[in-house]
Design a protein around this motif. Structure first.
Motif, short mmCIF file in Angstrom:
data_model
loop_
_atom_site.label_atom_id
_atom_site.label_comp_id
_atom_site.label_asym_id
_atom_site.label_seq_id
_atom_site.Cartn_x
_atom_site.Cartn_y
_atom_site.Cartn_z
N UNK A 53 -8.73 24.76 87.57
CA UNK A 53 -8.48 23.52 86.86
C UNK A 53 -7.42 23.79 85.79
N UNK A 54 -6.53 22.85 85.62
CA UNK A 54 -5.46 22.97 84.65
C UNK A 54 -5.99 22.70 83.25
N UNK A 55 -5.48 23.43 82.27
CA UNK A 55 -5.83 23.18 80.87
C UNK A 55 -4.63 22.58 80.15
N UNK A 56 -4.91 21.65 79.24
CA UNK A 56 -3.88 21.01 78.44
C UNK A 56 -4.25 21.13 76.97
N UNK A 57 -3.27 21.04 76.12
CA UNK A 57 -3.54 20.96 74.69
C UNK A 57 -3.55 19.50 74.28
N UNK A 58 -4.51 19.14 73.46
CA UNK A 58 -4.64 17.77 72.99
C UNK A 58 -3.80 17.60 71.72
N UNK A 59 -2.66 16.89 71.80
CA UNK A 59 -1.80 16.75 70.63
C UNK A 59 -2.37 15.84 69.55
N UNK A 60 -3.44 15.11 69.86
CA UNK A 60 -4.03 14.21 68.86
C UNK A 60 -5.05 14.91 67.99
N UNK A 61 -5.42 16.12 68.36
CA UNK A 61 -6.40 16.87 67.58
C UNK A 61 -5.69 17.51 66.39
N UNK A 62 -6.36 17.54 65.25
CA UNK A 62 -5.73 18.12 64.06
C UNK A 62 -5.45 19.61 64.25
N UNK A 63 -6.24 20.26 65.07
CA UNK A 63 -5.99 21.65 65.45
C UNK A 63 -5.97 21.65 66.97
N UNK A 64 -4.79 21.89 67.55
CA UNK A 64 -4.66 21.83 69.01
C UNK A 64 -5.58 22.85 69.66
N UNK A 65 -6.45 22.36 70.52
CA UNK A 65 -7.38 23.23 71.24
C UNK A 65 -7.26 22.95 72.73
N UNK A 66 -7.47 23.97 73.55
CA UNK A 66 -7.40 23.73 75.00
C UNK A 66 -8.46 22.73 75.45
N UNK A 67 -8.07 21.84 76.31
CA UNK A 67 -8.98 20.85 76.89
C UNK A 67 -8.85 20.93 78.40
N UNK A 68 -9.96 20.78 79.09
CA UNK A 68 -9.92 20.74 80.55
C UNK A 68 -9.85 19.30 81.00
N UNK A 69 -9.10 19.06 82.04
CA UNK A 69 -8.99 17.71 82.58
C UNK A 69 -10.19 17.41 83.47
N UNK A 70 -10.44 16.15 83.66
CA UNK A 70 -11.52 15.72 84.56
C UNK A 70 -11.13 16.06 86.00
N UNK A 71 -12.11 16.25 86.85
CA UNK A 71 -11.79 16.50 88.27
C UNK A 71 -11.00 15.33 88.85
N UNK A 72 -10.05 15.63 89.70
CA UNK A 72 -9.22 14.60 90.33
C UNK A 72 -9.84 14.19 91.66
N UNK A 73 -9.87 12.88 91.96
CA UNK A 73 -10.40 12.47 93.28
C UNK A 73 -9.42 12.86 94.38
N UNK A 74 -9.94 13.09 95.55
CA UNK A 74 -9.09 13.44 96.69
C UNK A 74 -8.21 12.26 97.09
N UNK A 75 -8.66 11.06 96.81
CA UNK A 75 -7.94 9.85 97.20
C UNK A 75 -8.19 8.76 96.16
N UNK A 76 -7.29 7.80 96.08
CA UNK A 76 -7.49 6.63 95.21
C UNK A 76 -8.03 5.44 95.98
N UNK A 77 -8.22 5.61 97.29
CA UNK A 77 -8.77 4.54 98.11
C UNK A 77 -10.17 4.17 97.63
#
Length: 92
Positions: free
Chosen positions: A1-25
């Motif tokens: 899973x990819x990790x991103x930094x949350x720019x809205x946090x006063x101290x940038x901390x790694x955040x994990x993204x939610x699982x992505x669906x295989x399809x949008x159908x």
């Protein structure tokens, strides 16, 4: 899973993204306009491509009051309760 930094946090901390669906159908997809210039144009094109390439249950459009602040809690709750997937777009 990819990790991103949350720019809205006063101290940038790694955040994990939610699982992505295989399809949008069959999913309720919310397109969130963050109120930056031309963001609606980008979301119009994303919606067009989404409808061409998938069969979502619904495409819902929401808009933040201002890009300068996080979305209000009531808007976040609304999106959470109504959506399977959220696409947030920024354009300038």
């Amino acid at each position: 899973m990819t990790e991103y930094l949350d720019p809205t946090d006063s101290v940038a901390v790694p955040r994990k993204t939610a699982p992505r669906p295989a399809s949008l159908d069959g999913k309720v997809v919310t397109l969130l306009d963050i109120s930056k210039a031309k963001g609606d144009h980008l979301l119009d094109r994303i919606e067009e491509l989404l409808r061409e390439r998938a069969t979502p249950k619904a495409v819902v459009r929401k808009k933040k009051p201002t890009f300068a602040r996080p979305a209000p809690d009531d808007l976040r709750r609304e999106i959470l309760n109504e959506s399977d997937v959220v696409i947030e777009a920024l354009a300038d």
